[in-house]
Write a protein that holds these residues in place. Structure first.
Motif, PDB file in Angstrom:
ATOM      1  N   TYR A 138       0.859  -1.178   0.000  1.00  0.00           N
ATOM      2  CA  TYR A 138       0.000   0.000   0.000  1.00  0.00           C
ATOM      3  C   TYR A 138       0.901   1.236   0.000  1.00  0.00           C
ATOM      4  N   ARG A 139       0.429   2.303  -0.649  1.00  0.00           N
ATOM      5  CA  ARG A 139       1.238   3.521  -0.773  1.00  0.00           C
ATOM      6  C   ARG A 139       0.448   4.730  -0.298  1.00  0.00           C
ATOM      7  N   CYS A 140       1.082   5.525   0.568  1.00  0.00           N
ATOM      8  CA  CYS A 140       0.458   6.751   1.057  1.00  0.00           C
ATOM      9  C   CYS A 140       0.325   7.756  -0.075  1.00  0.00           C
ATOM     10  N   ALA A 141      -0.865   8.301  -0.240  1.00  0.00           N
ATOM     11  CA  ALA A 141      -1.093   9.276  -1.304  1.00  0.00           C
ATOM     12  C   ALA A 141      -0.505  10.635  -0.968  1.00  0.00           C
ATOM     13  N   ALA A 142      -0.175  10.870   0.306  1.00  0.00           N
ATOM     14  CA  ALA A 142       0.359  12.170   0.720  1.00  0.00           C
ATOM     15  C   ALA A 142       1.872  12.246   0.593  1.00  0.00           C
ATOM     16  N   CYS A 143       2.577  11.195   1.032  1.00  0.00           N
ATOM     17  CA  CYS A 143       4.044  11.251   1.031  1.00  0.00           C
ATOM     18  C   CYS A 143       4.696  10.127   0.246  1.00  0.00           C
ATOM     19  N   GLY A 144       3.921   9.130  -0.203  1.00  0.00           N
ATOM     20  CA  GLY A 144       4.493   8.036  -0.984  1.00  0.00           C
ATOM     21  C   GLY A 144       5.080   6.904  -0.160  1.00  0.00           C
ATOM     22  N   PHE A 145       4.919   6.943   1.165  1.00  0.00           N
ATOM     23  CA  PHE A 145       5.455   5.889   2.031  1.00  0.00           C
ATOM     24  C   PHE A 145       4.736   4.574   1.729  1.00  0.00           C
ATOM     25  N   GLU A 146       5.494   3.510   1.469  1.00  0.00           N
ATOM     26  CA  GLU A 146       4.916   2.214   1.135  1.00  0.00           C
ATOM     27  C   GLU A 146       5.046   1.250   2.304  1.00  0.00           C
ATOM     28  N   ALA A 147       4.043   0.391   2.449  1.00  0.00           N
ATOM     29  CA  ALA A 147       4.040  -0.580   3.549  1.00  0.00           C
ATOM     30  C   ALA A 147       3.311  -1.832   3.101  1.00  0.00           C
ATOM     31  N   ARG A 148       3.667  -2.952   3.712  1.00  0.00           N
ATOM     32  CA  ARG A 148       3.014  -4.221   3.362  1.00  0.00           C
ATOM     33  C   ARG A 148       1.600  -4.304   3.909  1.00  0.00           C
ATOM     34  N   GLN A 149       1.312  -3.544   4.985  1.00  0.00           N
ATOM     35  CA  GLN A 149      -0.032  -3.539   5.541  1.00  0.00           C
ATOM     36  C   GLN A 149      -0.665  -2.161   5.365  1.00  0.00           C
ATOM     37  N   HIS A 150      -1.966  -2.134   5.475  1.00  0.00           N
ATOM     38  CA  HIS A 150      -2.699  -0.869   5.336  1.00  0.00           C
ATOM     39  C   HIS A 150      -2.693  -0.140   6.675  1.00  0.00           C
ATOM     40  N   PHE A 151      -2.407   1.168   6.625  1.00  0.00           N
ATOM     41  CA  PHE A 151      -2.418   2.012   7.815  1.00  0.00           C
ATOM     42  C   PHE A 151      -3.516   3.055   7.689  1.00  0.00           C
ATOM     43  N   TRP A 152      -4.196   3.317   8.801  1.00  0.00           N
ATOM     44  CA  TRP A 152      -5.187   4.397   8.816  1.00  0.00           C
ATOM     45  C   TRP A 152      -4.502   5.749   9.005  1.00  0.00           C
ATOM     46  N   GLN A 153      -3.363   5.747   9.682  1.00  0.00           N
ATOM     47  CA  GLN A 153      -2.540   6.957   9.808  1.00  0.00           C
ATOM     48  C   GLN A 153      -1.149   6.627   9.303  1.00  0.00           C
ATOM     49  N   CYS A 154      -0.672   7.404   8.346  1.00  0.00           N
ATOM     50  CA  CYS A 154       0.613   7.121   7.723  1.00  0.00           C
ATOM     51  C   CYS A 154       1.747   7.229   8.744  1.00  0.00           C
ATOM     52  N   PRO A 155       2.600   6.212   8.856  1.00  0.00           N
ATOM     53  CA  PRO A 155       3.743   6.299   9.777  1.00  0.00           C
ATOM     54  C   PRO A 155       4.760   7.354   9.347  1.00  0.00           C
ATOM     55  N   GLY A 156       4.747   7.710   8.055  1.00  0.00           N
ATOM     56  CA  GLY A 156       5.715   8.667   7.557  1.00  0.00           C
ATOM     57  C   GLY A 156       5.329  10.112   7.789  1.00  0.00           C
ATOM     58  N   CYS A 157       4.163  10.505   7.277  1.00  0.00           N
ATOM     59  CA  CYS A 157       3.750  11.914   7.347  1.00  0.00           C
ATOM     60  C   CYS A 157       2.634  12.156   8.353  1.00  0.00           C
ATOM     61  N   GLN A 158       2.157  11.106   9.034  1.00  0.00           N
ATOM     62  CA  GLN A 158       1.126  11.212  10.064  1.00  0.00           C
ATOM     63  C   GLN A 158      -0.237  11.649   9.520  1.00  0.00           C
ATOM     64  N   SER A 159      -0.456  11.555   8.214  1.00  0.00           N
ATOM     65  CA  SER A 159      -1.751  11.916   7.634  1.00  0.00           C
ATOM     66  C   SER A 159      -2.758  10.794   7.891  1.00  0.00           C
ATOM     67  N   TRP A 160      -4.016  11.197   8.099  1.00  0.00           N
ATOM     68  CA  TRP A 160      -5.085  10.220   8.306  1.00  0.00           C
ATOM     69  C   TRP A 160      -5.741   9.869   6.974  1.00  0.00           C
ATOM     70  N   ASP A 161      -6.088   8.589   6.806  1.00  0.00           N
ATOM     71  CA  ASP A 161      -6.823   8.102   5.627  1.00  0.00           C
ATOM     72  C   ASP A 161      -6.111   8.452   4.325  1.00  0.00           C
ATOM     73  N   SER A 162      -4.789   8.436   4.333  1.00  0.00           N
ATOM     74  CA  SER A 162      -4.037   8.754   3.123  1.00  0.00           C
ATOM     75  C   SER A 162      -3.661   7.510   2.329  1.00  0.00           C
ATOM     76  N   TYR A 163      -3.947   6.322   2.896  1.00  0.00           N
ATOM     77  CA  TYR A 163      -3.680   5.076   2.168  1.00  0.00           C
ATOM     78  C   TYR A 163      -4.944   4.626   1.439  1.00  0.00           C
ATOM     79  N   PRO A 164      -4.926   4.563   0.112  1.00  0.00           N
ATOM     80  CA  PRO A 164      -6.086   4.005  -0.610  1.00  0.00           C
ATOM     81  C   PRO A 164      -6.269   2.526  -0.256  1.00  0.00           C
ATOM     82  N   ALA A 165      -7.473   2.043  -0.449  1.00  0.00           N
ATOM     83  CA  ALA A 165      -7.774   0.640  -0.139  1.00  0.00           C
ATOM     84  C   ALA A 165      -7.388  -0.264  -1.293  1.00  0.00           C
ATOM     85  N   ARG A 166      -6.403   0.126  -2.079  1.00  0.00           N
ATOM     86  CA  ARG A 166      -5.977  -0.650  -3.249  1.00  0.00           C
ATOM     87  C   ARG A 166      -4.468  -0.811  -3.211  1.00  0.00           C
ATOM     88  N   ARG A 167      -4.007  -1.875  -3.807  1.00  0.00           N
ATOM     89  CA  ARG A 167      -2.577  -2.171  -3.840  1.00  0.00           C
ATOM     90  C   ARG A 167      -1.853  -1.261  -4.837  1.00  0.00           C
TER      91      ARG A 167
END
Length: 384
Positions: free
Chosen positions: A351-380
């Motif tokens: 999954y990739r954060c739409a705000a900062c581009g941080f990628e992770a194997r699991q989906h996050f509701w708050q990006c660990p990189g930029c701390q944005s909420w709901d910035s991860y789309p529900a798509r791979r």
């Protein structure tokens, strides 16, 4: 003794001359000071424009020494110290301003805000919190509340974060309903970890009420019902999720398969997944459909879904998963080919954060990189 008036007549011109000379000397000193201070000030501005911050600081220090009552020079100097990472010096400048008794109310509030920024940049969150709370009722109130919200989120102080968000929404500083739901979900997860399942359930119901269109609260509530052994309630919540937030259903597709199996809703779950897949094809929905069909029919026929997906979407992930269950003519090369494809497709399942581009194997509701909420789309990543 007779007083001679001639001495008075003689002293008047002398006194006048001395007064005139003194005034000229004072005026010359004032002119020199006034010329010196602007000269140092403009020198500092010139250094700033040329990105020579060390020289600019020296020039502003000289200007402050020549005119210690000028607040603007203090603000400029404090901001320069902060930008250079010299937070202790910035704090001293702004605390010196606040200690002045002749400072206007507007400048005092401005200095308080600058001091709060110094503490924030220095990572002194407790002192920053105290400084920011002093800005209530000032023109910097909105900025202070946003900074406080960031502090409470960073320290995972969800009750205080929720209180600030409520006040900001009441002051019409934005819609914080979805963020409030996230705070309630975080508190519910804490209760779940402690074994306080009923308290967690209450918090999650409040989260659903706070943001009916948000997906997280319903997904967490379904997981909680499953943990409590109530598969029927979990199925009902996930069915509501498919109606309220269909774009987020891929995040709960695997959970949906487990809940449907436990509650005897396999046919209904299959129909729901196929319908949502036809509306919006997604790899997670595809895997869930294959899992349901493999449980009841021949696995080879179920994997034909991957082939159908490839007819519309050129997906390396789908091709790799189809190939994993096929028997190729060249068996000796099959394991090597399969490993190569899995290695190549693994980054595409992140999954990739739409705000900062941080990628992770699991989906996050708050990006660990930029701390944005709901910035991860529900798509791979492959589907973006």
């Amino acid at each position: 003794m007779d007083f001679d008036l001639n001495w008075i007549l003689l002293g008047l011109p002398i006194a006048f001359g001395l007064g005139w000379l003194a005034s000229r000397l004072d005026l010359r000193q004032v002119r020199q000071d006034s010329r010196r201070a602007p000269k140092a000030y403009f020198k500092g501005l010139n250094y700033l424009l040329n990105e020579q911050q060390d020289q600019a600081i020296d020039a502003f220090i000289e200007a402050v020494q020549n005119d210690p009552d000028t607040t603007e020079l203090h603000f400029a100097l404090g901001n320069l110290f902060r930008r250079r990472g010299e937070y202790n010096r910035a704090v001293r400048v702004h605390e010196h301003l606040l200690a002045r008794g002749d400072l206007s109310r507007a400048d005092r509030e401005r200095a308080q805000h600058a001091l709060a920024l110094d503490f924030l940049k220095a990572g002194l969150l407790d002192r920053a919190e105290d400084a920011l709370r002093r800005l209530e009722g000032t023109p910097f109130e909105a900025q202070a509340r946003m900074a406080l919200l960031a502090i409470y989120e960073r320290s995972r102080d969800w009750p205080h974060a929720s209180d600030i968000a409520r006040r900001m929404q009441a002051a019409q500083q934005g819609d914080f309903g979805t963020r409030q739901a996230h705070y309630l979900c975080e508190q519910a997860l804490t209760c779940t970890a402690r074994g306080e399942l009923e308290a967690a359930q209450t918090l999650l119901h409040k989260a659903v009420e706070a943001a009916p269109q948000a997906a997280r609260a319903r997904i967490e509530l379904a997981r909680l019902h499953q943990r409590m052994g109530d598969a029927g309630a979990a199925w009902h919540v996930l069915h509501e999720l498919a109606e309220a937030a269909p774009a987020a259903l891929p995040l709960a597709a695997a959970l949906l398969v487990e809940v449907a199996s436990a509650s005897g809703q396999l046919d209904a779950a299959h129909a729901l997944l196929v319908q949502r897949y036809q509306d919006m094809p997604a790899l997670d929905l595809l895997d869930a459909i294959v899992a349901l069909e493999s449980a009841g029919t021949n696995g080879t026929q179920a994997r034909n879904w991957y082939v159908r997906h490839l007819e519309h979407e050129p997906s390396l992930v789908a091709a790799t998963r189809w190939l994993a269950g096929e028997e190729l003519a060249q068996q000796q090369f099959h394991p090597q080919v399969q490993r190569a494809l899995e290695h190549a497709s693994r980054p595409l399942t992140r999954y990739r954060c739409a705000a900062c581009g941080f990628e992770a194997r699991q989906h996050f509701w708050q990006c660990p990189g930029c701390q944005s909420w709901d910035s991860y789309p529900a798509r791979r990543v492959e589907e973006l």
